[in-house]
Structures are given as C-alpha cells and as structure tokens.
Write a protein that holds these residues in place. Structure first.
Motif, PDB file in Angstrom:
ATOM      1  N   LEU A  58       0.837  -1.202   0.000  1.00 42.82           N
ATOM      2  CA  LEU A  58       0.000   0.000   0.000  1.00 42.82           C
ATOM      3  C   LEU A  58       0.872   1.252   0.000  1.00 42.82           C
ATOM      4  N   ASP A  59       0.452   2.260  -0.760  1.00 44.61           N
ATOM      5  CA  ASP A  59       1.154   3.537  -0.675  1.00 44.61           C
ATOM      6  C   ASP A  59       0.609   4.329   0.517  1.00 44.61           C
ATOM      7  N   GLU A  60       1.202   5.491   0.785  1.00 44.28           N
ATOM      8  CA  GLU A  60       0.817   6.257   1.981  1.00 44.28           C
ATOM      9  C   GLU A  60      -0.644   6.690   1.935  1.00 44.28           C
ATOM     10  N   ARG A  61      -1.111   7.076   0.755  1.00 41.63           N
ATOM     11  CA  ARG A  61      -2.517   7.481   0.639  1.00 41.63           C
ATOM     12  C   ARG A  61      -3.437   6.322   0.993  1.00 41.63           C
ATOM     13  N   GLN A  62      -3.120   5.119   0.516  1.00 37.17           N
ATOM     14  CA  GLN A  62      -3.950   3.949   0.813  1.00 37.17           C
ATOM     15  C   GLN A  62      -3.896   3.590   2.303  1.00 37.17           C
ATOM     16  N   ARG A  63      -2.743   3.765   2.916  1.00 39.17           N
ATOM     17  CA  ARG A  63      -2.622   3.456   4.346  1.00 39.17           C
ATOM     18  C   ARG A  63      -3.480   4.405   5.177  1.00 39.17           C
ATOM     19  N   ILE A  64      -3.455   5.685   4.809  1.00 48.76           N
ATOM     20  CA  ILE A  64      -4.321   6.642   5.509  1.00 48.76           C
ATOM     21  C   ILE A  64      -5.787   6.273   5.300  1.00 48.76           C
ATOM     22  N   GLU A  65      -6.121   5.904   4.066  1.00 50.85           N
ATOM     23  CA  GLU A  65      -7.509   5.542   3.766  1.00 50.85           C
ATOM     24  C   GLU A  65      -7.921   4.283   4.534  1.00 50.85           C
ATOM     25  N   LEU A  66      -7.022   3.319   4.638  1.00 51.50           N
ATOM     26  CA  LEU A  66      -7.337   2.121   5.419  1.00 51.50           C
ATOM     27  C   LEU A  66      -7.577   2.484   6.876  1.00 51.50           C
ATOM     28  N   SER A  67      -6.760   3.386   7.415  1.00 47.82           N
ATOM     29  CA  SER A  67      -6.955   3.795   8.818  1.00 47.82           C
ATOM     30  C   SER A  67      -8.306   4.481   8.997  1.00 47.82           C
ATOM     31  N   ARG A  68      -8.720   5.261   8.013  1.00 47.57           N
ATOM     32  CA  ARG A  68     -10.036   5.923   8.079  1.00 47.57           C
ATOM     33  C   ARG A  68     -11.146   4.873   8.171  1.00 47.57           C
ATOM     34  N   HIS A  69     -11.080   3.867   7.328  1.00 47.25           N
ATOM     35  CA  HIS A  69     -12.149   2.867   7.287  1.00 47.25           C
ATOM     36  C   HIS A  69     -12.089   1.919   8.485  1.00 47.25           C
ATOM     37  N   GLU A  70     -10.900   1.609   8.968  1.00 50.86           N
ATOM     38  CA  GLU A  70     -10.831   0.737  10.149  1.00 50.86           C
ATOM     39  C   GLU A  70     -11.386   1.449  11.382  1.00 50.86           C
ATOM     40  N   VAL A  71     -11.077   2.728  11.558  1.00 46.10           N
ATOM     41  CA  VAL A  71     -11.639   3.476  12.692  1.00 46.10           C
ATOM     42  C   VAL A  71     -13.154   3.592  12.547  1.00 46.10           C
ATOM     43  N   HIS A 237     -13.958 -10.385  16.180  1.00 45.29           N
ATOM     44  CA  HIS A 237     -14.191 -10.717  14.774  1.00 45.29           C
ATOM     45  C   HIS A 237     -15.056  -9.674  14.055  1.00 45.29           C
ATOM     46  N   SER A 238     -15.649  -8.766  14.809  1.00 49.41           N
ATOM     47  CA  SER A 238     -16.490  -7.738  14.194  1.00 49.41           C
ATOM     48  C   SER A 238     -15.793  -6.393  14.076  1.00 49.41           C
ATOM     49  N   LEU A 239     -14.656  -6.219  14.728  1.00 50.44           N
ATOM     50  CA  LEU A 239     -14.028  -4.905  14.780  1.00 50.44           C
ATOM     51  C   LEU A 239     -13.722  -4.342  13.397  1.00 50.44           C
ATOM     52  N   ILE A 240     -13.116  -5.159  12.534  1.00 48.10           N
ATOM     53  CA  ILE A 240     -12.716  -4.667  11.218  1.00 48.10           C
ATOM     54  C   ILE A 240     -13.579  -5.336  10.155  1.00 48.10           C
ATOM     55  N   HIS A 241     -14.448  -4.562   9.558  1.00 48.63           N
ATOM     56  CA  HIS A 241     -15.346  -5.078   8.520  1.00 48.63           C
ATOM     57  C   HIS A 241     -14.553  -5.313   7.231  1.00 48.63           C
ATOM     58  N   PRO A 242     -14.840  -6.394   6.498  1.00 47.89           N
ATOM     59  CA  PRO A 242     -14.129  -6.633   5.235  1.00 47.89           C
ATOM     60  C   PRO A 242     -14.232  -5.480   4.244  1.00 47.89           C
ATOM     61  N   GLY A 243     -15.294  -4.684   4.357  1.00 41.51           N
ATOM     62  CA  GLY A 243     -15.442  -3.538   3.467  1.00 41.51           C
ATOM     63  C   GLY A 243     -14.339  -2.519   3.620  1.00 41.51           C
ATOM     64  N   ALA A 244     -13.678  -2.491   4.794  1.00 41.71           N
ATOM     65  CA  ALA A 244     -12.558  -1.563   4.978  1.00 41.71           C
ATOM     66  C   ALA A 244     -11.411  -1.900   4.039  1.00 41.71           C
ATOM     67  N   TYR A 245     -11.227  -3.181   3.768  1.00 40.09           N
ATOM     68  CA  TYR A 245     -10.159  -3.602   2.855  1.00 40.09           C
ATOM     69  C   TYR A 245     -10.540  -3.302   1.403  1.00 40.09           C
ATOM     70  N   ALA A 246     -11.803  -3.555   1.077  1.00 41.88           N
ATOM     71  CA  ALA A 246     -12.263  -3.276  -0.281  1.00 41.88           C
ATOM     72  C   ALA A 246     -12.113  -1.790  -0.608  1.00 41.88           C
ATOM     73  N   ALA A 247     -12.252  -0.930   0.416  1.00 38.07           N
ATOM     74  CA  ALA A 247     -12.180   0.512   0.198  1.00 38.07           C
ATOM     75  C   ALA A 247     -10.812   0.968  -0.303  1.00 38.07           C
ATOM     76  N   VAL A 248      -9.776   0.155  -0.054  1.00 37.18           N
ATOM     77  CA  VAL A 248      -8.439   0.530  -0.533  1.00 37.18           C
ATOM     78  C   VAL A 248      -7.978  -0.400  -1.653  1.00 37.18           C
ATOM     79  N   GLY A 249      -8.926  -1.092  -2.266  1.00 38.90           N
ATOM     80  CA  GLY A 249      -8.620  -1.891  -3.438  1.00 38.90           C
ATOM     81  C   GLY A 249      -8.110  -3.288  -3.169  1.00 38.90           C
ATOM     82  N   LEU A 250      -8.252  -3.773  -1.925  1.00 43.44           N
ATOM     83  CA  LEU A 250      -7.801  -5.122  -1.585  1.00 43.44           C
ATOM     84  C   LEU A 250      -8.958  -6.110  -1.677  1.00 43.44           C
TER      85      LEU A 250
END
Length: 300
Positions: A58-71, A237-250
C-alpha cells in the motif's frame, strides 16, 4: 462481594462524577473543522494489516484511507454494542427501586451511551465512510442477548467491549500525529467510559458471587461463561469489517485472512484486552469450554 451499602456508595460517587465531568459533543467538538489529508486516523502499528506483505504493497494514501475505514468500522461496532448495552442495562434495572442510586446511575449511563452513539455516528459521517455493520449472525446473537442476558452476562460483555475500545482510544488521544477529530472523540469517550467500567466491574463481582450460591446459580454461571466467551469472539471478529479492505482496493477475503494470521494484529487484540481478560479470569469466567472461544477470539 460488594454489599448493598457499597453498591449505593459506588453509585453515589459515580453520579457525582457524572454531574461534574461530562461532555456535550455538540458543543465540545468542532464538527466543521476539515480533516487533514496527511494525517492517519489510527496509529499505523494498530491497523490490522500492519507488517504484512499487503501492508507493504500500500502507498501512503492507501494506508491513511485504510486507517479511516478501520476506525469507522470500530466506531460502527461501538454503536452496535452501546445500543445492546443500553437494552441490557434497562432490563437490569426495570424491576428495581428507581429511588436507589444504583438505578439512577444505570439510567445516567444509558444517557451517556446515547450521546456516545450519536458522537460516533457523527464522526463516521464526517469521515465520509459507510457505517459498517456486524455480520447477520452476530446481529442475531445481539438480539438474543438483549432479550435474555442476565447480570453476569450483561456486565461481562459490557466490560469486554468497553475496555478493548478504551485501550485503543487512550493511545489514540495521546497521539498528536492523528486526526484531531479522532483524538477529541477518543478523549471524551475515555473520560466518560472510565466510570462505566468502574460500575460494571463492581456490579459484575457482585453478580458472580450471587451466582455461586446453589446448584441453579452454578449452572447459570457455566452457561454465562460460554455466552461471555462468544461475546469476546464477536467483539474481535467484528471490529474490522471486510469492506474496509475493499475501500483501498484489496480483496476482502484475502485481506481478512491476512489480518487474522498477522502476529502484530493478534498482539494488538491481546494488548487491548489485557485488563479485562485478567479481571474475568480472577472472577472465574474464563474457564472450561469457554476458553476455546477466548483463544479463537485471539484474546488468550
């Protein structure tokens, strides 16, 4: 075991603290302030993929975006658990004397949780992310617990959810590299949740002691251990929704599997639950078949 007098003394102390140390998110948070596109929403080392090959890709932009969706995912689950806790607290006190401090503090906590749920919802809205929901089977389990859970299950499940979130937010609120909105929401929740945790710990000890009296109580306690273990599994098992990963293209399935195989993420889960896991073990609530659920939750 807390006596009735001790129970009322605890309630009186918490009511006094609530009156003098509560926040109004509508006033105390600047909801109009823009998000900083260069800032993370959570410490990088607490993100579920940190240290994995997927993270490295992941590049820095994607890492920030992943943090947004995980929170956002954690906050969404927090709303779900707070709504469940409100139902459980109201069931707990519905047949008790409303003149007691115990009932009045429980109702005060319900009011706090209403504000917290709205605060989390507004934060998710400000993030511009979806409000992620637990899986259907977990929502069904929540409805079942909301209708049936007794005192031991009520306060143990509350502690698991509250103390895991508390640990994550205590770290976040002290990290001045993160988004100011995340830090302020975390600070408000930590301050007000501290008294909720004190209330739940004291009441859980009383409920466990009462459940050990007689065969019926011990059978009920054995059932409660299983339900508490299942609640721990649901939380992690509910903390991180799979959609958070999809949001950054994973690929969601691949990323979720990588997260659960990630030693760093599993260590974060254990770290966040250290206090509550230790306390529940002291009370004898992490025993027997329930230990398998605790291990599967990555908290042991």
């Amino acid at each position: 075991m807390p006596t009735t007098d001790e129970r009322e003394a605890t309630a009186a102390r918490l009511l006094k603290i609530s009156a003098g140390n509560s926040y109004d998110p509508d006033v105390d948070i600047d909801w109009r302030a823009p998000l900083d596109p260069q800032r993370m929403f959570a410490p990088a080392h607490r993100l579920s993929l940190y240290g994995t090959p997927l993270w490295d890709g992941l590049d820095e932009r994607q890492r920030i975006e992943l943090s947004r969706h995980e929170v956002a995912s954690i906050a969404s689950v927090g709303i779900w658990f707070e709504m469940l806790l409100m139902r459980l607290l109201l069931r707990h006190v519905s047949d008790q004397d409303p003149r007691t401090g115990h009932v009045q503090y429980a109702l005060t906590e319900v009011g706090d949780e209403c504000r917290h749920s709205i605060m989390f919802a507004r934060m998710i809205e400000a993030f511009g992310t979806p409000a992620y929901r637990p899986a259907p089977v977990e929502r069904a389990l929540g409805r079942y617990l909301g209708a049936t859970a007794g005192g031991v299950q009520t306060f143990a499940a509350a502690l698991i959810a509250e103390e895991i979130l508390d640990a994550l937010q205590r770290e976040a609120m002290a990290d001045d590299s993160l988004q100011p909105l995340v830090r302020m929401v975390s600070r408000i929740h930590v301050v007000e949740e501290a008294r909720h945790i004190r209330f739940a710990r004291d009441e859980l000890a009383r409920q466990v002691a009462a459940s050990r009296r007689g065969l019926a109580g011990r059978v009920s306690l054995a059932y409660s251990r299983l339900m508490i273990g299942r609640a721990a599994w649901t939380v992690t098992h509910s903390l991180i929704h799979p959609g958070a990963y999809a949001a950054v293209g994973l690929d969601p399935a691949r990323a979720r599997a990588a997260a659960w195989a990630n030693p760093a993420f599993r260590e974060t889960l254990r770290w966040s639950a250290e206090r509550v896991t230790s306390y529940l073990q002291e009370l004898g609530l992490v025993e027997g078949p329930a230990r398998r659920l605790w291990k599967a939750s990555a908290l042991l």
